[in-house]
Structures are given as C-alpha cells and as structure tokens.
Design a protein around this motif. Structure first.
Motif, mmCIF file in Angstrom:
data_model
loop_
_atom_site.group_PDB
_atom_site.id
_atom_site.type_symbol
_atom_site.label_atom_id
_atom_site.label_comp_id
_atom_site.label_asym_id
_atom_site.label_seq_id
_atom_site.Cartn_x
_atom_site.Cartn_y
_atom_site.Cartn_z
ATOM 1 N N GLY A 1 17.405 35.588 -30.135
ATOM 2 C CA GLY A 1 17.124 36.629 -31.114
ATOM 3 C C GLY A 1 17.557 38.005 -30.665
ATOM 4 N N VAL A 2 18.822 38.142 -30.210
ATOM 5 C CA VAL A 2 19.330 39.442 -29.781
ATOM 6 C C VAL A 2 19.327 40.388 -30.971
ATOM 7 C CG1 VAL A 2 21.299 40.676 -28.834
ATOM 8 C CG2 VAL A 2 20.767 38.368 -28.029
ATOM 9 N N PRO A 3 18.754 41.588 -30.846
ATOM 10 C CA PRO A 3 18.708 42.518 -31.973
ATOM 11 C C PRO A 3 20.100 42.851 -32.491
ATOM 12 C CG PRO A 3 17.250 43.239 -30.215
ATOM 13 C CD PRO A 3 18.065 42.115 -29.660
ATOM 14 N N PRO A 4 20.248 43.046 -33.794
ATOM 15 C CA PRO A 4 21.555 43.399 -34.370
ATOM 16 C C PRO A 4 22.103 44.668 -33.726
ATOM 17 C CG PRO A 4 19.972 42.870 -36.100
ATOM 18 C CD PRO A 4 19.193 42.938 -34.820
ATOM 19 N N GLY A 5 23.408 44.676 -33.519
ATOM 20 C CA GLY A 5 24.057 45.858 -32.988
ATOM 21 C C GLY A 5 24.094 45.943 -31.480
ATOM 22 N N VAL A 6 23.457 45.001 -30.771
ATOM 23 C CA VAL A 6 23.457 45.024 -29.310
ATOM 24 C C VAL A 6 24.741 44.368 -28.810
ATOM 25 C CG1 VAL A 6 22.356 44.153 -27.218
ATOM 26 C CG2 VAL A 6 20.963 45.041 -29.085
ATOM 27 N N ASP A 7 25.521 45.099 -28.033
ATOM 28 C CA ASP A 7 26.759 44.583 -27.456
ATOM 29 C C ASP A 7 26.420 43.935 -26.121
ATOM 30 O OD1 ASP A 7 29.242 44.020 -26.442
ATOM 31 O OD2 ASP A 7 30.049 46.045 -26.695
ATOM 32 N N THR A 8 26.340 42.613 -26.109
ATOM 33 C CA THR A 8 25.925 41.904 -24.896
ATOM 34 C C THR A 8 26.991 41.916 -23.815
ATOM 35 O OG1 THR A 8 26.696 39.767 -25.739
ATOM 36 C CG2 THR A 8 24.410 40.400 -26.235
ATOM 37 N N SER A 9 28.192 42.406 -24.138
ATOM 38 C CA SER A 9 29.256 42.476 -23.129
ATOM 39 C C SER A 9 29.148 43.718 -22.260
ATOM 40 C CB SER A 9 30.630 42.441 -23.799
ATOM 41 O OG SER A 9 30.877 43.643 -24.519
ATOM 42 N N VAL A 10 28.278 44.660 -22.647
ATOM 43 C CA VAL A 10 28.120 45.914 -21.910
ATOM 44 C C VAL A 10 26.841 45.854 -21.082
ATOM 45 C CG1 VAL A 10 27.861 48.412 -22.074
ATOM 46 C CG2 VAL A 10 29.355 47.195 -23.683
ATOM 47 N N PRO A 11 26.925 45.992 -19.765
ATOM 48 C CA PRO A 11 25.714 45.955 -18.939
ATOM 49 C C PRO A 11 24.788 47.119 -19.251
ATOM 50 C CG PRO A 11 27.705 45.755 -17.590
ATOM 51 C CD PRO A 11 28.145 46.175 -18.954
ATOM 52 N N SER A 12 23.484 46.883 -19.072
ATOM 53 C CA SER A 12 22.505 47.957 -19.240
ATOM 54 C C SER A 12 21.623 48.008 -18.006
ATOM 55 C CB SER A 12 21.643 47.728 -20.484
ATOM 56 O OG SER A 12 20.590 46.818 -20.200
ATOM 57 N N PRO A 13 21.079 49.192 -17.676
ATOM 58 C CA PRO A 13 20.213 49.292 -16.501
ATOM 59 C C PRO A 13 19.034 48.335 -16.561
ATOM 60 C CG PRO A 13 20.802 51.481 -17.290
ATOM 61 C CD PRO A 13 21.296 50.503 -18.311
ATOM 62 N N ALA A 14 18.393 48.233 -17.729
ATOM 63 C CA ALA A 14 17.200 47.388 -17.840
ATOM 64 C C ALA A 14 17.519 45.940 -17.539
ATOM 65 C CB ALA A 14 16.597 47.522 -19.242
ATOM 66 N N ARG A 15 18.676 45.463 -18.015
ATOM 67 C CA ARG A 15 18.985 44.043 -17.873
ATOM 68 C C ARG A 15 19.554 43.714 -16.492
ATOM 69 N NH1 ARG A 15 22.407 44.189 -22.900
ATOM 70 N NH2 ARG A 15 21.313 46.044 -23.630
ATOM 71 N N VAL A 16 20.276 44.653 -15.875
ATOM 72 C CA VAL A 16 20.714 44.437 -14.485
ATOM 73 C C VAL A 16 19.497 44.409 -13.561
ATOM 74 C CG1 VAL A 16 22.050 45.382 -12.568
ATOM 75 C CG2 VAL A 16 22.996 45.437 -14.884
ATOM 76 N N TYR A 17 18.575 45.320 -13.776
ATOM 77 C CA TYR A 17 17.334 45.365 -12.987
ATOM 78 C C TYR A 17 16.540 44.072 -13.168
ATOM 79 C CZ TYR A 17 12.804 47.346 -11.406
ATOM 80 O OH TYR A 17 11.617 47.593 -10.764
ATOM 81 N N ASP A 18 16.461 43.588 -14.395
ATOM 82 C CA ASP A 18 15.781 42.323 -14.662
ATOM 83 C C ASP A 18 16.421 41.190 -13.871
ATOM 84 O OD1 ASP A 18 14.074 40.449 -16.401
ATOM 85 O OD2 ASP A 18 16.088 39.769 -16.906
ATOM 86 N N TYR A 19 17.745 41.171 -13.806
ATOM 87 C CA TYR A 19 18.442 40.128 -13.059
ATOM 88 C C TYR A 19 18.101 40.209 -11.581
ATOM 89 C CZ TYR A 19 22.133 37.457 -10.860
ATOM 90 O OH TYR A 19 22.817 36.564 -10.072
ATOM 91 N N TRP A 20 18.106 41.407 -11.021
ATOM 92 C CA TRP A 20 17.788 41.548 -9.592
ATOM 93 C C TRP A 20 16.360 41.104 -9.275
ATOM 94 C CZ3 TRP A 20 20.214 47.087 -9.406
ATOM 95 C CH2 TRP A 20 21.604 46.973 -9.220
ATOM 96 N N LEU A 21 15.457 41.255 -10.236
ATOM 97 C CA LEU A 21 14.073 40.848 -10.020
ATOM 98 C C LEU A 21 13.851 39.358 -10.289
ATOM 99 C CD1 LEU A 21 12.123 43.873 -11.550
ATOM 100 C CD2 LEU A 21 12.260 43.252 -9.139
ATOM 101 N N GLY A 22 14.918 38.666 -10.689
ATOM 102 C CA GLY A 22 14.782 37.238 -10.952
ATOM 103 C C GLY A 22 14.333 36.921 -12.361
ATOM 104 N N GLY A 23 14.450 37.877 -13.268
ATOM 105 C CA GLY A 23 14.027 37.669 -14.644
ATOM 106 C C GLY A 23 15.030 36.850 -15.445
ATOM 107 N N GLY A 24 14.662 36.497 -16.662
ATOM 108 C CA GLY A 24 15.514 35.675 -17.515
ATOM 109 C C GLY A 24 16.045 36.383 -18.730
#
Length: 271
Positions: A7-30
C-alpha cells in the motif's frame, strides 16, 4: 531483508532513497525499498560502523524518554520520527506511564502511512505529515488537539536537524518550537558530528548526498549543535557522544570508540 511494504501512498517514488527508509534498513526494519537497501549497503561498505551509530541513536531515544517520564512529562512531540521500528517513542513512554500522549511528525509519506497503521486504535497518539518548518500546520492539527501546550512537552529532534541546511536557519526553527512550549518542557537532540573522524565517514556523507535526491546531510560542530539549545538549560552530562548520555551499561556503546562520537546527543529543559 525484504521490504515488506504494502500500500505505497500515491506519488511516492520508490526509486529515490529517503532518510527514514535508509535508517529503517540499518536498524533491521522491513519498511524500505530496493533503492534504500542499495544506498544503505553502499554506505555500510564505506563506513561499516554506520549501523552501530543508528543503534546508538535508538538507545538514546529510550534513555531520554524515560528520563523525561521520570520528571513528570506525560506528552511528547517527535519531529522527523521516521519509519516505525522497534522501540518507538510511544511504546517506551506508555509502558512506563500509561496514558502518555505522543504526536509523531514526518514529511515522508511512507513513514506516515506506516505510523498510521501502527497507531490504529491508540487514542493517545497521532501522526502528522508535515515539514518540520510548518509549525502552524503541526500545532493546529493533531498536535494541537492531543497536546496541552500549557503543560510540559518532551520534544524530540533525533537525527533530523542534520538534514536542515544553514540557509533554513535550523536554530531559529528549533526556537520556534521552544517558544510554543511551556516552561518545564524538554528538548532532546541528536545530530551527526562534523568533528568525529571514523574511517570512511566523509566519503559516506558524500555518497549519501550524491544518491539521495533532495535530502542532503550537513554534519555540524559541537558549537553549532549547541546553538540549537539556546533558551534551554542543558542537563548533565551536556552535549556528548550519543552513548555517553546517561548510559545504562556497556551495551549502550559501540565497540569502535570513534563511532561513539558520530552522533552528538543532549537533553535540555526550558526554564
């Protein structure tokens, strides 16, 4: 790690990294996409200790939150809260003092969407999608309805101000929040240090800035970070390396002492 994002919100470009999602990855998030994982892995190859730095910041959040609860704070505002992961602010404070109210603010639509799912049914929490500069939108919306600004608030700005360029005057932004909060309110800040020199850090910052469209990182000196606390009184031990702020035990520190100095951290109270 898989993204686990539906359910990715409309208009979100998943090809562009974001601070929140890179940080989530480093913390082991999904809650991250291939672009976030690719950038996260690239930076890990350059600076392997960056994942530890993210963990140190998360541990600081817990210690600072419990410190504020012990001093009677029962409402909190988390600016740049990011993707929900283990040890969210509301989980920490509501476990210690049921009924604590928490408002999360982030401009990342994916972070907000996942917070809304996480917080469904929790009437003592709210989430706002807004830029940290838009104080009127933040305080006129859910924050204004959930928080009593005549009583102390615990304000968290963790690893967010280093994404604010000098041209935006980050100290003035923080002062805008300060002026809306009651005496006895607390401010917790963590911020990437320009003085820490672990191997690969300068190259890692360049790699991040080259790869993350519209999200540039600006490490700052201790004196520059201290300016964010103007009008507040720092509590002991002042502005220090993240794990040195009231650690519980040796587990709050990274094995590499240079990584322990990467994020500055401090807590202060409004007199």
């Amino acid at each position: 790690m898989s993204s686990g994002v539906d359910g990715v919100p409309p208009g979100v470009d998943t090809s562009v990294p974001s601070p929140a999602r890179v940080y989530d990855y480093w913390l082991g998030g999904g809650h991250n996409f291939a672009s976030n994982r690719a950038l996260g892995e690239r930076i890990l190859r350059i600076m392997p200790g960056v994942r530890d730095a993210a963990r140190l910041n998360r541990s600081f959040l817990r210690r600072a939150a419990l410190f504020m609860v012990e001093r009677g704070v029962r409402q909190f505002l988390d600016i740049g809260s990011g993707i929900p992961t283990v040890g969210n602010l509301h989980e920490v404070v509501q476990a210690e003092a049921p009924g604590c109210r928490v408002v999360y603010v982030d401009r990342d639509a994916v972070a907000v969407a996942h917070r809304e799912l996480l917080l469904a049914g929790n009437r003592d929490t709210a989430v706002v999608q807004a830029d940290l500069r838009d104080l009127d939108a933040i305080f006129a919306g859910p924050a204004g309805g959930l928080l009593d600004l005549d009583r102390p608030v615990g304000l968290f700005m963790l690893l967010v101000l280093h994404f604010v360029p000098d041209g935006w005057d980050p100290a003035a932004i923080v002062a805008g929040y300060r002026d809306r909060l009651a005496p006895g309110s607390y401010l917790a800040v963590s911020h990437t240090s320009a003085e820490a020199k672990p191997a690969g850090m300068a190259e890692a910052v360049r790699a991040y800035n080259d790869s993350s469209a519209g999200n540039q990182a600006f490490p700052r000196t201790r004196d520059e970070v201290l300016a964010f606390f103007d009008g507040f009184d720092l509590v002991e031990p002042g502005l220090v390396g993240c794990p040195s702020w009231r650690p519980d035990d040796a587990g709050d520190f990274a094995a590499n002492p240079e990584i322990n100095e990467v994020p500055f951290a401090g807590v202060a109270v409004k007199p």
